[in-house]
Enzyme design. Sequence first.
Site, short mmCIF file in Angstrom:
data_model
loop_
_atom_site.label_atom_id
_atom_site.label_comp_id
_atom_site.label_asym_id
_atom_site.label_seq_id
_atom_site.Cartn_x
_atom_site.Cartn_y
_atom_site.Cartn_z
N GLY A 21 -46.97 55.59 39.30
CA GLY A 21 -46.74 54.40 38.49
C GLY A 21 -45.36 53.84 38.79
O GLY A 21 -44.90 53.88 39.93
N CYS A 22 -44.70 53.35 37.78
CA CYS A 22 -43.39 52.70 37.92
C CYS A 22 -42.41 53.58 38.68
O CYS A 22 -42.12 54.70 38.27
CB CYS A 22 -42.85 52.39 36.53
SG CYS A 22 -41.15 51.86 36.51
#
Length: 196
Positions: free
Chosen positions: A30-31
């Site tokens: 993810g991020c």
Amino acid sequence: MNRTRIFIILTALLMIAGPALADKAILAGGCFWCMESDFEKLPGVTDVVSGFTGGTLKNPTYNGNHSGHYEAVEITYDSAKISYQKLLDHYWVNIDPFDDGGQFCDRGHSYLAAIFVANAAERKIAEASKQRVTAQFPKEKVVTPILDASTFYPIAGDESYHQDYYKNNPIRYNSYRWGCGRDQRLKKIWGEKASH
């Protein structure tokens, strides 16, 4: 040139090149701001760089085209202090391994989780670690793939502000992380094993 002198020169070159010979791992979760933050705190990790990998597009950018790529981090570590296995143990408790649409509030292909392996030894360790997670959650489907490593493109140039974002913008970063529900979901999945 005698052997002693050659040995001294080679030893000096190896000492200078030491960090360049460090081990690297590429992980997507993810991020990449969050992945940087989660891995830079580990003893034995010497650097974590945000970037893109896994796609075929050359020189992807954050604000431009990064289609087909994953947001990922390249982790440089000292294998005498932390093993690849320990990195993966830390990785799993910092992702949602059941999410096939992204991670937490971030949706879409670029936010999918994945382990990128550079060789057969890494693949064997990664597969075993995934099997342990699968055994731990028999009622869930672990969807995080193990993929062959490809070119890693660090975020650079005008987009370099993404590197060390959590350090340079702590209020915005913490607000984003909380608002995204990352730590709340990690605690729900992993309990006290969640590291943040």
